[in-house]
Design a protein around this motif. Structure first.
Motif, mmCIF file in Angstrom:
data_model
loop_
_atom_site.group_PDB
_atom_site.id
_atom_site.type_symbol
_atom_site.label_atom_id
_atom_site.label_comp_id
_atom_site.label_asym_id
_atom_site.label_seq_id
_atom_site.Cartn_x
_atom_site.Cartn_y
_atom_site.Cartn_z
ATOM 1 N N VAL A 106 -40.296 23.092 -52.567
ATOM 2 C CA VAL A 106 -41.011 24.360 -52.716
ATOM 3 C C VAL A 106 -42.334 24.182 -51.982
ATOM 4 O O VAL A 106 -43.131 23.301 -52.336
ATOM 5 C CB VAL A 106 -41.239 24.708 -54.195
ATOM 6 C CG1 VAL A 106 -42.106 25.962 -54.321
ATOM 7 C CG2 VAL A 106 -39.900 24.923 -54.906
ATOM 8 N N PHE B 19 -46.082 24.679 -50.889
ATOM 9 C CA PHE B 19 -47.353 25.216 -51.364
ATOM 10 C C PHE B 19 -48.394 25.085 -50.253
ATOM 11 O O PHE B 19 -48.628 23.988 -49.751
ATOM 12 C CB PHE B 19 -47.834 24.458 -52.610
ATOM 13 C CG PHE B 19 -47.056 24.787 -53.851
ATOM 14 C CD1 PHE B 19 -47.400 25.878 -54.632
ATOM 15 C CD2 PHE B 19 -45.964 24.009 -54.230
ATOM 16 C CE1 PHE B 19 -46.689 26.185 -55.782
ATOM 17 C CE2 PHE B 19 -45.241 24.318 -55.368
ATOM 18 C CZ PHE B 19 -45.610 25.402 -56.152
ATOM 19 N N LEU C 94 -48.064 29.490 -53.279
ATOM 20 C CA LEU C 94 -46.708 29.473 -52.755
ATOM 21 C C LEU C 94 -46.704 29.997 -51.323
ATOM 22 O O LEU C 94 -47.249 31.069 -51.045
ATOM 23 C CB LEU C 94 -45.799 30.331 -53.627
ATOM 24 C CG LEU C 94 -44.328 30.388 -53.200
ATOM 25 C CD1 LEU C 94 -43.651 29.045 -53.432
ATOM 26 C CD2 LEU C 94 -43.605 31.495 -53.958
ATOM 27 N N LEU D 284 -37.954 31.752 -47.745
ATOM 28 C CA LEU D 284 -38.361 32.363 -49.009
ATOM 29 C C LEU D 284 -37.164 32.575 -49.919
ATOM 30 O O LEU D 284 -37.233 32.327 -51.131
ATOM 31 C CB LEU D 284 -39.078 33.682 -48.739
ATOM 32 C CG LEU D 284 -39.695 34.376 -49.947
ATOM 33 C CD1 LEU D 284 -40.692 33.463 -50.657
ATOM 34 C CD2 LEU D 284 -40.373 35.680 -49.523
ATOM 35 N N THR E 1 -36.265 29.361 -51.631
ATOM 36 C CA THR E 1 -37.158 29.068 -52.757
ATOM 37 C C THR E 1 -36.784 29.902 -53.969
ATOM 38 O O THR E 1 -36.657 29.389 -55.097
ATOM 39 C CB THR E 1 -38.620 29.350 -52.364
ATOM 40 O OG1 THR E 1 -39.018 28.443 -51.335
ATOM 41 C CG2 THR E 1 -39.547 29.172 -53.558
ATOM 42 N N PHE F 204 -37.544 26.886 -59.388
ATOM 43 C CA PHE F 204 -38.742 27.652 -59.041
ATOM 44 C C PHE F 204 -39.110 28.610 -60.163
ATOM 45 O O PHE F 204 -40.292 28.751 -60.516
ATOM 46 C CB PHE F 204 -38.537 28.431 -57.738
ATOM 47 C CG PHE F 204 -39.608 29.460 -57.507
ATOM 48 C CD1 PHE F 204 -40.880 29.080 -57.117
ATOM 49 C CD2 PHE F 204 -39.360 30.811 -57.730
ATOM 50 C CE1 PHE F 204 -41.882 30.027 -56.939
ATOM 51 C CE2 PHE F 204 -40.353 31.751 -57.555
ATOM 52 C CZ PHE F 204 -41.623 31.361 -57.157
ATOM 53 N N ALA G 73 -42.445 28.793 -62.290
ATOM 54 C CA ALA G 73 -43.297 29.985 -62.268
ATOM 55 C C ALA G 73 -43.626 30.453 -63.682
ATOM 56 O O ALA G 73 -44.773 30.819 -63.976
ATOM 57 C CB ALA G 73 -42.603 31.097 -61.482
ATOM 58 N N GLY H 294 -51.011 29.543 -61.370
ATOM 59 C CA GLY H 294 -50.654 30.086 -60.069
ATOM 60 C C GLY H 294 -51.451 31.324 -59.709
ATOM 61 O O GLY H 294 -51.889 31.484 -58.564
ATOM 62 N N GLN I 107 -43.478 20.058 -51.902
ATOM 63 C CA GLN I 107 -43.382 19.637 -53.296
ATOM 64 C C GLN I 107 -41.944 19.683 -53.772
ATOM 65 O O GLN I 107 -41.309 20.735 -53.768
ATOM 66 C CB GLN I 107 -44.241 20.536 -54.190
ATOM 67 C CG GLN I 107 -44.129 20.224 -55.668
ATOM 68 C CD GLN I 107 -44.598 18.814 -56.004
ATOM 69 O OE1 GLN I 107 -45.704 18.424 -55.632
ATOM 70 N NE2 GLN I 107 -43.762 18.043 -56.689
#
Length: 399
Positions: free
Chosen positions: A221, A223, A271, A288, A291, A297, A301, A308, A347
């Motif tokens: 993922v 960042f 993100l 995207l 992810t 994910f 989240a 975030g 990550q």
């Protein structure tokens, strides 16, 4: 074209090049081919960080991060000195600005000492002796932290490894050769055959693992870490960090004097809309979608929504970013912050939403995959390279 080699390394970041370098030193004459999709080395994580040689004070005793960072920091300083790479051992301050941070600061003192790192505790009146503009309730000084030019380190590793490094060579297909290793076909049609494949693809390492037929059991993922340059670099002597929250793998917004004399401020962590999404407008639908399709994910989240949103706020509001900096250095003004190039952290996230905290290296019959190597991977790159090389040579010896 079809080429034969002993080891195929995908990725010419600092970990891939350290692996090639370690292989050449452990087995002189070994044939190593490095495939890199960019036109030069260290174009992503390696070349887009703050250049810190981390001491290892943050990492759980006994973890790969702790072992490799403490060993790697001393080795990186020696390597830079031997090869004329710009570097400096500056030391750094980790500053507690709120009472809720004091227990975490004391825990860092204990952790640092368990990792064999000299740590000095400071009261509020002692902080200005190290950083005249810094303010806090308490701080610790870590003397072994330094800075260097990791892009220059990577170029030295590339030259010293004697590997066949091919830029503009993106892996398109990977196939197993029954009992005879692997074959990689690049997107220009070249086929490179080797006994062992080493995956050091960073932001794309999970994809390369799947291309090779291995299930990495994680996804990257991305960042984005956004930086500013300090217009008044004289406000900072060396490195000034906040006390990190142990629930997250990010260190928070900090100030870092580079080898060029400038001061980086950042990064935050938002993100990214692409694996190489270095700004908000850069969105690649396939990246995207990958992810958003990963269950981990959504677990992540939900678990860290508040954190975030705070990071997004600092990304969209320079005033909010400035407030975060002013907790450490009250003298910083909003117009002191000049936008600088961003980086993207690869990550690794597990299916249940767990952020992989340590370095993660997995091995198949003819493959070695480096699946999580964020900071302090650059610091620890020489020990990581030796560990990957050890595994590669074990595969070769088994035939």
């Amino acid at each position: 074209m079809r080429d034969e080699t002993d080891v195929v390394v995908i990725g010419a970041g600092i970990v891939g090049l350290s692996t090639a370098y370690a292989l050449s030193r452990q087995r002189p004459g070994i044939r190593v081919t490095v495939l890199e999709k960019e036109q030069g080395p260290a174009r992503h994580q390696t070349g887009r960080n703050s250049g810190v040689i981390h001491s290892g004070v943050y990492y759980r005793p006994g973890s790969l991060k702790a072992r490799y960072a403490t060993r790697g920091a001393a080795e990186m300083v020696r390597f830079c000195a031997e090869h004329g790479v710009p570097h400096e051992v500056t030391g750094k301050l980790i500053v507690a600005t709120g009472r809720e941070e004091l227990p975490r600061l004391h825990a860092l003192v204990q952790r640092g000492r368990e990792n064999g790192i000299p740590v000095r505790e400071l009261g509020p009146s002692q902080i200005p002796a190290y950083e005249p503009e810094a303010r806090g309730l308490a701080a610790i000084h870590v003397a072994t932290t330094g800075i260097c030019d990791y892009g220059a380190v990577s170029r030295v590793l590339a030259e010293s490894s004697k590997a066949d490094i091919r830029y503009g060579a993106e892996a398109g297909l990977i196939s197993r050769r029954l009992g005879r290793g692997v074959a990689v076909r690049t997107k220009d049609g070249t086929v490179v055959r080797g006994h062992v494949l080493v995956n050091c693809a960073g932001l794309h390492c999970d994809r390369v693992a799947r291309l090779a037929g291995d299930d990495p059991k994680m996804r990257i993922v991305p960042f984005r870490g956004e930086y500013y340059e300090l217009a008044r670099p004289d406000l900072v002597r060396g490195l000034v960090y906040p006390v990190p929250d142990p629930a997250f793998p990010f260190l928070g917004v900090h100030l870092t004097r580079g080898v060029d004399g400038g001061v980086h401020v950042g990064p935050n962590a938002v993100l990214a809309g692409a694996r190489e999404g270095y700004s908000w407008p850069v969105v690649r639908p396939a990246d995207l979608a990958g992810t958003l399709a990963w269950p981990g994910f959504w677990h992540l989240a939900r678990r860290h929504a508040g954190y975030g949103l705070g990071e997004v706020g600092r990304s969209l509001s320079k005033a909010a970013f400035t407030r975060a900096v002013r907790r450490l250095l009250p003298a910083v003004r909003e117009d002191d912050l000049v936008p600088a190039p961003a980086g993207v952290r690869a990550q690794a996230v597990l299916r249940d939403g767990t952020l992989v905290d340590d370095f993660l290296i997995r091995q198949g019959p003819s493959t070695v995959h480096v699946l999580n190597a964020p900071s302090p991977a650059a610091t620890a790159s020489l020990p990581i390279g030796r560990e990957v090389a050890r595994r590669v040579l074990g595969v070769l010896e088994r035939g």
